[in-house]
Design an enzyme around this catalytic site. Structure first.
Site, PDB file in Angstrom:
ATOM      1  N   MET A  30      -4.420 -10.774   5.690  1.00 27.99           N
ATOM      2  CA  MET A  30      -4.300 -11.408   7.008  1.00 27.99           C
ATOM      3  C   MET A  30      -4.080 -10.351   8.086  1.00 27.99           C
ATOM      4  SD  MET A  30      -2.527 -15.068   6.441  1.00 27.99           S
ATOM      5  CE  MET A  30      -0.838 -14.503   6.331  1.00 27.99           C
ATOM      6  N   LEU A  33      -1.889  -4.544   8.666  1.00 29.99           N
ATOM      7  CA  LEU A  33      -1.868  -3.882   7.356  1.00 29.99           C
ATOM      8  C   LEU A  33      -0.742  -2.856   7.245  1.00 29.99           C
ATOM      9  CD1 LEU A  33      -5.708  -3.339   6.763  1.00 29.99           C
ATOM     10  CD2 LEU A  33      -4.274  -5.322   6.193  1.00 29.99           C
ATOM     11  N   HIS A  34      -0.213  -2.735   6.033  1.00 31.28           N
ATOM     12  CA  HIS A  34       0.891  -1.810   5.758  1.00 31.28           C
ATOM     13  C   HIS A  34       0.653  -1.169   4.393  1.00 31.28           C
ATOM     14  CE1 HIS A  34       2.241  -4.999   3.136  1.00 31.28           C
ATOM     15  NE2 HIS A  34       2.302  -5.845   4.151  1.00 31.28           N
ATOM     16  N   GLY A  36       1.600  -1.856   1.455  1.00 29.49           N
ATOM     17  CA  GLY A  36       1.252  -2.766   0.353  1.00 29.49           C
ATOM     18  C   GLY A  36      -0.250  -3.016   0.328  1.00 29.49           C
ATOM     19  N   HIS A  37      -0.807  -3.289   1.497  1.00 24.42           N
ATOM     20  CA  HIS A  37      -2.260  -3.488   1.586  1.00 24.42           C
ATOM     21  C   HIS A  37      -2.991  -2.202   1.188  1.00 24.42           C
ATOM     22  CE1 HIS A  37      -0.773  -6.423   4.777  1.00 24.42           C
ATOM     23  NE2 HIS A  37      -1.421  -7.212   3.944  1.00 24.42           N
ATOM     24  N   LYS A 149       3.701  -9.197  -4.966  1.00 23.77           N
ATOM     25  CA  LYS A 149       4.635  -9.685  -3.949  1.00 23.77           C
ATOM     26  C   LYS A 149       4.517 -11.199  -3.773  1.00 23.77           C
ATOM     27  CE  LYS A 149       6.571  -9.782   0.326  1.00 23.77           C
ATOM     28  NZ  LYS A 149       5.639 -10.451   1.220  1.00 23.77           N
ATOM     29  N   MET A 184       7.426  -4.431   1.308  1.00 28.29           N
ATOM     30  CA  MET A 184       6.650  -4.318   2.550  1.00 28.29           C
ATOM     31  C   MET A 184       6.004  -5.661   2.861  1.00 28.29           C
ATOM     32  SD  MET A 184       4.863  -0.611   2.502  1.00 28.29           S
ATOM     33  CE  MET A 184       5.859   0.858   2.357  1.00 28.29           C
ATOM     34  N   SER A 186       4.028  -7.825   6.440  1.00 29.02           N
ATOM     35  CA  SER A 186       3.693  -7.855   7.865  1.00 29.02           C
ATOM     36  C   SER A 186       4.817  -8.529   8.637  1.00 29.02           C
ATOM     37  CB  SER A 186       2.388  -8.618   8.081  1.00 29.02           C
ATOM     38  OG  SER A 186       1.371  -8.084   7.255  1.00 29.02           O
TER      39      SER A 186
HETATM   40  P1  AMP Z   1      -1.195 -10.780   3.422  1.00 30.03           P
HETATM   41  O1  AMP Z   1      -1.939  -9.986   4.448  1.00 30.03           O
HETATM   42  O2  AMP Z   1       0.275 -10.807   3.633  1.00 30.03           O
HETATM   43  O3  AMP Z   1      -1.816 -12.143   3.186  1.00 30.03           O
HETATM   44  O4  AMP Z   1      -1.364  -9.998   2.056  1.00 30.03           O
HETATM   45  C1  AMP Z   1      -2.648  -9.658   1.571  1.00 30.03           C
HETATM   46  C2  AMP Z   1      -2.511  -9.164   0.172  1.00 30.03           C
HETATM   47  O5  AMP Z   1      -1.625  -8.047   0.132  1.00 30.03           O
HETATM   48  C3  AMP Z   1      -1.906 -10.220  -0.767  1.00 30.03           C
HETATM   49  O6  AMP Z   1      -2.569 -10.149  -2.019  1.00 30.03           O
HETATM   50  C4  AMP Z   1      -0.476  -9.774  -0.873  1.00 30.03           C
HETATM   51  O7  AMP Z   1       0.134 -10.174  -2.089  1.00 30.03           O
HETATM   52  C5  AMP Z   1      -0.627  -8.278  -0.819  1.00 30.03           C
HETATM   53  N1  AMP Z   1       0.629  -7.662  -0.406  1.00 30.03           N
HETATM   54  C6  AMP Z   1       1.367  -7.951   0.695  1.00 30.03           C
HETATM   55  N2  AMP Z   1       2.497  -7.201   0.717  1.00 30.03           N
HETATM   56  C7  AMP Z   1       2.473  -6.441  -0.397  1.00 30.03           C
HETATM   57  C8  AMP Z   1       3.354  -5.463  -0.959  1.00 30.03           C
HETATM   58  N3  AMP Z   1       4.497  -5.131  -0.367  1.00 30.03           N
HETATM   59  N4  AMP Z   1       3.005  -4.891  -2.128  1.00 30.03           N
HETATM   60  C9  AMP Z   1       1.847  -5.228  -2.753  1.00 30.03           C
HETATM   61  N5  AMP Z   1       0.981  -6.129  -2.273  1.00 30.03           N
HETATM   62  C10 AMP Z   1       1.283  -6.734  -1.114  1.00 30.03           C
END
Ligand code: AMP
Length: 283
Positions: A30, A33-34, A36-37, A149, A184, A186
């Site tokens: 979404m 990005l950090h 984790g992404h 996560k 981590m 967003s």
């Molecule tokens: P999001 O943008 O929050 O929807 O996350 C996109 C993808 O990144 C999802 O598969 C999340 O599980 C993964 N993600 C988010 N934060 C982390 C993190 N700290 N460590 C590993 N994967 C993450």
């Protein structure tokens, strides 16, 4: 890195890649990005010839009164991070291209969508399953990468991919944490400095729970109580839930038996910011 905004152009690009014998690895996000992404994208780089990062804040997975409107958006920063981590294509559709007027089709993964996050956020996983279905159909990947996560999301999507014969490999990447243990996210950007100082209590409580279990604790109730005490005693967080469940069925466990695969997960609110975290324990 190339940016594509139209679903039909992304589909054409995916067809061309597949015709050329290329392996497509998908990382749905979404945005905002950090690290984790970045870990997902780097892992995707090792698994695909073409790494497609999608950036879409999906309205269908947000409930009424949630943070859809204020979810952090930073496309320039996202392009930099995604290309630095090894992304080849950024697919960033407009909302109207994903859900045009008259849109009526949703994917519901029964039962697994209901507990934990699903209980606090009704309809959340219907939105997630629907958008991931669309992203898989648009980007046509060989493998798709998700973070541990969001543990329930992984359980729901693995089930969906099996049940609906998507023929895509789901790859799960361990949770990436800040130095003090905070996962981590967003949404960490919403935390005030004081809340940010308290937020590591979540992971600390999970590590303590793991130590308790490794030391022989077998009562899920005792583990949940210890986690709750650690969080509420040492921070201002309000707990949404603390759960000890079977890692595959997500059914709550009362006793941790030998051989069990256990998901210990929680959600808590610091002010208006809702954070989740989890650990997986195999006995
Ligand atoms: P999001 O943008 O929050 O929807 O996350 C996109 C993808 O990144 C999802 O598969 C999340 O599980 C993964 N993600 C988010 N934060 C982390 C993190 N700290 N460590 C590993 N994967 C993450």
């Amino acid at each position: 890195m190339k940016t594509i905004r139209e679903p039909h152009l992304m589909q054409r690009q995916a067809d061309d890649l597949r015709l050329g014998g290329k392996r497509i690895a998908l990382v749905p996000t979404m945005g905002a990005l950090h690290g984790g992404h970045a870990a997902l994208i780097r892992e995707a780089r090792t698994r695909g010839d073409a790494v497609v990062v999608t950036l879409f804040v999906n309205p269908a997975q947000f409930g009424e009164g949630e943070d859809y409107g204020r979810y952090p958006r930073d496309i320039d920063g996202d392009v930099r991070l995604a290309s630095g981590a090894g992304g080849d294509i950024l697919f960033a559709p407009e909302t109207a291209a994903m859900y045009p007027p008259g849109y009526r089709t949703f994917v519901n993964v029964e039962k697994l969508s209901l507990p934990l996050e699903g209980a606090v956020r009704p309809g959340h996983f219907r939105g997630v399953a629907t958008v991931v279905t669309k992203l898989l159909n648009i980007t046509k990947p060989h493998c798709a990468l998700f973070g541990q996560k969001d543990a329930q999301q992984v359980v729901v999507l693995r089930r969906m991919v099996r049940d609906l014969d998507f023929g895509v490999e789901i790859v799960v990447v361990p949770t990436v944490r800040e130095e003090d243990g905070l996962a981590m996210s967003s949404r960490n950007a919403y935390l005030t400095p004081a809340e940010r100082g308290e937020a590591p209590a979540l992971y600390r409580s999970l590590r303590m729970a793991e130590e308790l279990v490794r030391a022989g604790e077998r009562s899920a109730g005792a583990v949940i109580a210890a986690i709750t005490r650690e969080i509420t005693g040492r921070s201002s967080a309000a707990i949404d839930y603390v759960s000890v469940a079977d890692a595959e069925s997500l059914e709550p466990l009362s006793t941790l038996s030998p051989g069990a695969s256990v998901l210990v997960s929680l959600a808590a609110r610091f002010g208006t910011t809702r954070l989740i975290d989890n650990i997986h324990i195999t006995l």
